[in-house]
Design an enzyme around this catalytic site. Structure first.
Site, PDB file in Angstrom:
ATOM      1  N   LYS A 173     -20.122  46.490  71.206  1.00 37.08           N
ATOM      2  CA  LYS A 173     -19.733  47.881  71.456  1.00 37.08           C
ATOM      3  C   LYS A 173     -20.891  48.805  71.091  1.00 37.08           C
ATOM      4  O   LYS A 173     -21.202  49.001  69.921  1.00 37.08           O
ATOM      5  CB  LYS A 173     -18.512  48.250  70.604  1.00 37.08           C
ATOM      6  CG  LYS A 173     -18.020  49.650  70.891  1.00 37.08           C
ATOM      7  CD  LYS A 173     -17.590  50.320  69.608  1.00 37.08           C
ATOM      8  CE  LYS A 173     -17.611  51.808  69.585  1.00 37.08           C
ATOM      9  NZ  LYS A 173     -18.609  52.537  70.310  1.00 37.08           N
ATOM     10  N   GLU A 248     -25.650  47.318  58.140  1.00 38.78           N
ATOM     11  CA  GLU A 248     -26.939  48.043  58.083  1.00 38.78           C
ATOM     12  C   GLU A 248     -26.580  49.514  58.182  1.00 38.78           C
ATOM     13  O   GLU A 248     -26.201  49.997  59.248  1.00 38.78           O
ATOM     14  CB  GLU A 248     -27.831  47.625  59.267  1.00 38.78           C
ATOM     15  CG  GLU A 248     -28.140  46.144  59.357  1.00 38.78           C
ATOM     16  CD  GLU A 248     -29.158  45.688  58.319  1.00 38.78           C
ATOM     17  OE1 GLU A 248     -29.770  46.544  57.654  1.00 38.78           O
ATOM     18  OE2 GLU A 248     -29.317  44.465  58.162  1.00 38.78           O
ATOM     19  N   CYS A 282     -33.191  55.441  60.872  1.00 38.97           N
ATOM     20  CA  CYS A 282     -32.644  55.212  59.528  1.00 38.97           C
ATOM     21  C   CYS A 282     -33.764  55.046  58.504  1.00 38.97           C
ATOM     22  O   CYS A 282     -33.544  55.221  57.309  1.00 38.97           O
ATOM     23  CB  CYS A 282     -31.739  53.991  59.540  1.00 38.97           C
ATOM     24  SG  CYS A 282     -32.568  52.542  60.200  1.00 38.97           S
ATOM     25  N   GLU A 386     -27.719  62.114  53.508  1.00 39.81           N
ATOM     26  CA  GLU A 386     -28.426  61.787  54.747  1.00 39.81           C
ATOM     27  C   GLU A 386     -28.202  62.881  55.791  1.00 39.81           C
ATOM     28  O   GLU A 386     -27.061  63.169  56.144  1.00 39.81           O
ATOM     29  CB  GLU A 386     -27.951  60.434  55.313  1.00 39.81           C
ATOM     30  CG  GLU A 386     -28.778  60.005  56.508  1.00 39.81           C
ATOM     31  CD  GLU A 386     -28.286  58.714  57.176  1.00 39.81           C
ATOM     32  OE1 GLU A 386     -27.070  58.566  57.355  1.00 39.81           O
ATOM     33  OE2 GLU A 386     -29.140  57.873  57.528  1.00 39.81           O
TER      34      GLU A 386
HETATM   35  P1  NAD Z   1     -21.548  55.796  63.244  1.00 41.04           P
HETATM   36  O1  NAD Z   1     -21.224  55.097  61.991  1.00 41.04           O
HETATM   37  O2  NAD Z   1     -20.851  57.075  63.543  1.00 41.04           O
HETATM   38  O3  NAD Z   1     -21.306  54.868  64.506  1.00 41.04           O
HETATM   39  C1  NAD Z   1     -21.885  53.583  64.627  1.00 41.04           C
HETATM   40  C2  NAD Z   1     -21.044  52.747  65.550  1.00 41.04           C
HETATM   41  O4  NAD Z   1     -19.795  52.490  64.907  1.00 41.04           O
HETATM   42  C3  NAD Z   1     -20.714  53.430  66.864  1.00 41.04           C
HETATM   43  O5  NAD Z   1     -20.728  52.473  67.904  1.00 41.04           O
HETATM   44  C4  NAD Z   1     -19.307  53.935  66.624  1.00 41.04           C
HETATM   45  O6  NAD Z   1     -18.555  54.134  67.800  1.00 41.04           O
HETATM   46  C5  NAD Z   1     -18.732  52.809  65.782  1.00 41.04           C
HETATM   47  N1  NAD Z   1     -17.551  53.139  64.982  1.00 41.04           N
HETATM   48  C6  NAD Z   1     -17.087  54.356  64.603  1.00 41.04           C
HETATM   49  N2  NAD Z   1     -15.932  54.217  63.898  1.00 41.04           N
HETATM   50  C7  NAD Z   1     -15.680  52.896  63.811  1.00 41.04           C
HETATM   51  C8  NAD Z   1     -14.660  52.123  63.193  1.00 41.04           C
HETATM   52  N3  NAD Z   1     -13.645  52.688  62.531  1.00 41.04           N
HETATM   53  N4  NAD Z   1     -14.726  50.782  63.275  1.00 41.04           N
HETATM   54  C9  NAD Z   1     -15.766  50.186  63.924  1.00 41.04           C
HETATM   55  N5  NAD Z   1     -16.733  50.869  64.542  1.00 41.04           N
HETATM   56  C10 NAD Z   1     -16.702  52.205  64.494  1.00 41.04           C
HETATM   57  O7  NAD Z   1     -23.130  56.002  63.221  1.00 41.04           O
HETATM   58  P2  NAD Z   1     -24.004  56.796  64.267  1.00 41.04           P
HETATM   59  O8  NAD Z   1     -23.797  58.257  64.054  1.00 41.04           O
HETATM   60  O9  NAD Z   1     -23.808  56.210  65.617  1.00 41.04           O
HETATM   61  O10 NAD Z   1     -25.473  56.376  63.798  1.00 41.04           O
HETATM   62  C11 NAD Z   1     -26.184  57.038  62.798  1.00 41.04           C
HETATM   63  C12 NAD Z   1     -26.088  56.293  61.487  1.00 41.04           C
HETATM   64  O11 NAD Z   1     -26.545  54.965  61.657  1.00 41.04           O
HETATM   65  C13 NAD Z   1     -26.971  56.888  60.410  1.00 41.04           C
HETATM   66  O12 NAD Z   1     -26.257  56.901  59.205  1.00 41.04           O
HETATM   67  C14 NAD Z   1     -28.138  55.921  60.323  1.00 41.04           C
HETATM   68  O13 NAD Z   1     -28.797  55.888  59.086  1.00 41.04           O
HETATM   69  C15 NAD Z   1     -27.456  54.634  60.611  1.00 41.04           C
HETATM   70  N6  NAD Z   1     -28.405  53.631  61.062  1.00 41.04           N
HETATM   71  C16 NAD Z   1     -28.701  52.603  60.222  1.00 41.04           C
HETATM   72  C17 NAD Z   1     -29.628  51.639  60.606  1.00 41.04           C
HETATM   73  C18 NAD Z   1     -29.985  50.495  59.707  1.00 41.04           C
HETATM   74  O14 NAD Z   1     -30.601  49.547  60.183  1.00 41.04           O
HETATM   75  N7  NAD Z   1     -29.649  50.521  58.438  1.00 41.04           N
HETATM   76  C19 NAD Z   1     -30.230  51.738  61.862  1.00 41.04           C
HETATM   77  C20 NAD Z   1     -29.892  52.801  62.685  1.00 41.04           C
HETATM   78  C21 NAD Z   1     -28.975  53.746  62.284  1.00 41.04           C
END
Ligand code: NAD
Length: 483
Positions: A173, A248, A282, A386
Site C-alpha cells: 500500500k 522505519e 526522514c 518533527e
Molecule cells: P504516515 O505515517 O502518515 O503514512 C505512512 C503510510 O502509512 C501511508 O501509506 C499511510 O496511508 C499509511 N497509514 C496511515 N494510517 C495507517 C494505519 N492506521 N495503519 C496502517 N497504515 C496506515 O507518514 P507520511 O506522512 O506518509 O510520511 C512522512 C513520515 O514518514 C515522516 O514522519 C518521516 O520521517 C517518515 N519517514 C521515515 C523514513 C524512515 O526510513 N525512517 C523514511 C521516509 C519517511
C-alpha cells in the site's frame, strides 16, 4: 487527466470493490492528476487471497530464478526511468532533476542491489559435538508493505526487492498522496510477465487499507515506513498477533558542526543535508548545532548559501527545490514557523508563504522558501518535534559534551551528521550519538549493504543487505548428528 490508477490484484488492474475513488493532486500546481481507488478491507482481502494462492509456487522457485526476476524488473525500470522521474515529480512536487537523480535511479538500484546481494549471500554452518547445524531459510509467506509519500518508489522498491528475493508474496500500500509510481511498478510487472498474485497493490487511505493489511491474520510480516504516530498504531495492532514487524519512523536529526570544520568546503553538503526534497527526507538534518566560536561566521555563510537555492517550478531543469507535498502539509510547516517565533526564535531567511512568497510559480502550488531560524532553546518544541519540511534551527554549543547532550535531547534517533577537519574526532563523536546512522563529513551517503534504521521513537529493526534478508525470511536451524 491521466488514466485512473487502479489496484493490481492477481495480475489484473481493478477498481475498488466499492467503486469509490480519491484524487491525486500535483502539489506544485494544485491540479488533479488522476484518481485512485479508495479501497476498503474487501480489496485487501482479495489481494491477500491472491498472494496466498501465489505463495507456494513463488516459494518453490529457486534463488537464481528470483534473482533473474529482480534483474528483469530493474531492466524494465531502467528503460522507463524518465517516465518514473516525471511521474514522481508531478505527484510530489519535487524537482525533476532530483527525481531523476534520486528516485528513478535508486528504484532501479534497489532491485539490482538485492539481485546481486542474493547471488552472494550464504549462511554459515556450525559444527559442535559431532553435529552440523545448517540454517534453512523460508519465506515469511505473504507480507504487507506500507510506505510514505516522500520517496514513493524509492522506499517501496527498497522493501519489494528483498521481499521477493526471499520468496514472499506481497500486498503493498503506497501513500494515498503518491500512487503513480507504485502503479507504474505494477505496469512494469505486467509488461514483463511477472507471475500473477506475487505482487499485489491496494490503494487507499491508511486507516482503511493500511490498517486492514496490519490486521489481516494471514499477512505474517509487515514492513512499515512512515510517521511515528502511525507506527504506534501499527505496532499496537501487530504486536498481539506476533507478526514480524519492521518500523522505519520519523526523525529530528542533528547536524553537528565542530570548531575545526572547513566551512567553505562543507557548506554545499550542509545545505543538501538540510533542504533536499524540501527537507522532506526522514534523514534531513533539521537542527544544526554549531560550535559557539564559529557560530556567527557559520550563520552568515549558511544563510547566504540557503538564499541561493532555486525554488521554483519542479518541471524546470534548474529548479533545486520544488513545492512541499500538499497544502495541508504546508499549513503544518507554517504552523511550526509561527510557533518558532512564539517560542522566541528569529527567522533569518524564509518564513511562511505569506511572509516570503515564492515568485514565478503557480499560486495554487504549495511552495515555501527554505527557512532558517535561530535563537531557540534546543529543548523547544520547534527544535524537538518533527516538522518534515524546509525549516532548520541553529543552536550554538560550547563543548563537545554539550553538543552530544543537545544532539541526543529528542525522542527521535534516526540519523545525524558531524562535520570536522579531523575524521578521527568525528568518528569518536559519532559514537556518542543515540541514533541509527551517523555520517561524518557527508550525508545520505548510502552503501545498501549497511544497516538502516533508527532507535528510540525512530523505529524498531534495521533494513538493508543482510538485515533485509533476515527480516524477510524465517530461519530454521537444522542440527544433523554425524554418523
Ligand atoms: P504516515 O505515517 O502518515 O503514512 C505512512 C503510510 O502509512 C501511508 O501509506 C499511510 O496511508 C499509511 N497509514 C496511515 N494510517 C495507517 C494505519 N492506521 N495503519 C496502517 N497504515 C496506515 O507518514 P507520511 O506522512 O506518509 O510520511 C512522512 C513520515 O514518514 C515522516 O514522519 C518521516 O520521517 C517518515 N519517514 C521515515 C523514513 C524512515 O526510513 N525512517 C523514511 C521516509 C519517511
Amino acid at each position: 487527466m491521466m488514466d485512473p490508477v487502479l489496484n493490481f490484484i492477481d495480475g489484473a488492474f481493478v477498481p475498488a470493490q466499492n467503486g469509490t475513488t480519491l484524487n491525486t493532486v500535483n502539489p506544485a500546481t494544485g491540479e488533479v492528476i488522476t484518481t485512485l481507488p479508495k479501497s476498503s478491507s474487501d480489496d485487501v482481502e482479495a489481494a491477500t487471497a491472491a498472494a496466498l494462492r501465489a505463495a507456494p509456487a513463488w516459494a518453490a522457485t529457486t534463488m537464481d530464478e528470483r534473482i533473474a526476476w529482480l534483474h528483469r524488473i530493474a531492466d524494465a525500470l531502467e528503460d522507463d526511468r524518465e517516465t518514473v522521474a516525471q511521474l514522481e515529480s508531478k505527484d510530489t512536487g519535487k524537482p525533476i532533476a532530483l527525481a531523476r537523480r534520486v528516485d528513478a535511479a535508486r528504484s532501479v538500484s534497489n532491485f539490482r542491489f538485492f539481485a546481486e546481494f542474493g547471488a552472494q549471500h550464504s549462511d554459515p554452518t556450525f559444527t559442535d559435538h559431532g553435529a552440523i547445524n545448517h540454517l534453512h531459510r523460508s519465506p515469511i509467506g505473504c507480507v504487507g508493505l506500507i510506505t510514505p509519500w516522500n520517496l514513493p518508489l524509492y522506499l517501496l522498491s527498497w522493501k519489494v526487492a528483498p521481499a521477493l528475493l526471499m520468496g514472499n508474496t506481497i500486498v503493498a500500500k503506497p501513500s494515498e498522496l503518491t500512487p503513480l509510481t507504485a502503479n507504474h511498478l505494477a505496469v512494469v510487472m505486467e509488461r514483463i510477465g511477472f507471475p500473477s498474485g506475487v505482487f499485489n497493490l491496494v490503494h487507499g487511505l491508511g486507516p482503511d487499507v493500511g490498517q486492514a493489511i496490519v490486521e489481516h491474520p494471514d499477512i505474517r510480516g509487515v514492513s512499515f515506513t512512515g510517521g511515528t504516530a502511525t507506527g504506534k498504531i501499527v505496532a499496537a495492532t501487530a504486536a498481539p498477533m506476533f507478526k514480524k514487524l519492521s518500523l522505519e519512523l520519523g526523525g529530528k536529526n542533528a547536524t553537528v558542526v565542530l570548531d575545526d570544520a572547513p566551512l567553505d568546503e562543507i557548506m554545499a553538503g550542509l545545505v543538501r543535508a538540510s533542504f533536499t526534497n524540501s527537507g522532506q527526507v526522514c534523514l534531513c538534518g533539521s537542527r544544526i548545532l554549531v560550535d559557539a566560536s564559529i557560530y556567527e561566521l557559520f550563520k552568515s555563510k549558511f544563510t547566504e548559501a540557503v538564499e541561493s537555492i532555486t525554488v521554483g517550478d519542479p518541471s524546470e531543469e534548474q529548479t533545486s527545490m520544488g513545492s512541499v507535498i500538499s497544502h495541508d502539509h504546508r499549513g503544518k510547516v507554517e504552523s511550526y514557523i509561527r510557533l518558532a517565533v512564539e517560542e522566541g526564535g528569529r527567522v533569518l531567511t524564509g518564513g511562511t508563504s505569506g511572509d516570503a512568497p515564492v515568485e514565478g510559480v503557480s499560486q495554487q502550488g504549495a511552495f515555501l522558501r527554505p527557512t532558517v531560524i535561530e535563537g531557540l532553546s534546543h529543548t523547544s518544541r520547534t527544535a524537538t518535534e518533527e516538522i518534515f519540511g524546509p525549516v532548520v534551527t541553529l543552536h550554538a554549543f560550547h563543548t563537545e559534551d554539550e553538543a552530544v547532550e543537545m544532539a541526543n535531547a529528542t525522542e527521535y534517533g534516526l540519523a545525524g551528521s558531524v562535520w570536522t577537519a579531523d575524521t578521527e574526532r568525528g568518528h569518536r563523536f559519532a559514537q556518542r550519538l543515540d541514533t541509527g546512522i551517523v555520517w561524518v563529513n557527508t550525508w545520505l551517503n548510502r552503501d545498501l549493504r549497511t544497516p538502516f534504521g533508527g532507535v528510540k521513537q525512530s523505529g524498531v529493526g534495521r533494513e538493508g543487505g543482510a538485515w533485509s534478508v533476515n527480516f524477510f525470511s524465517e530461519l530454521t536451524n537444522i542440527c544433523v548428528q554425524q554418523p
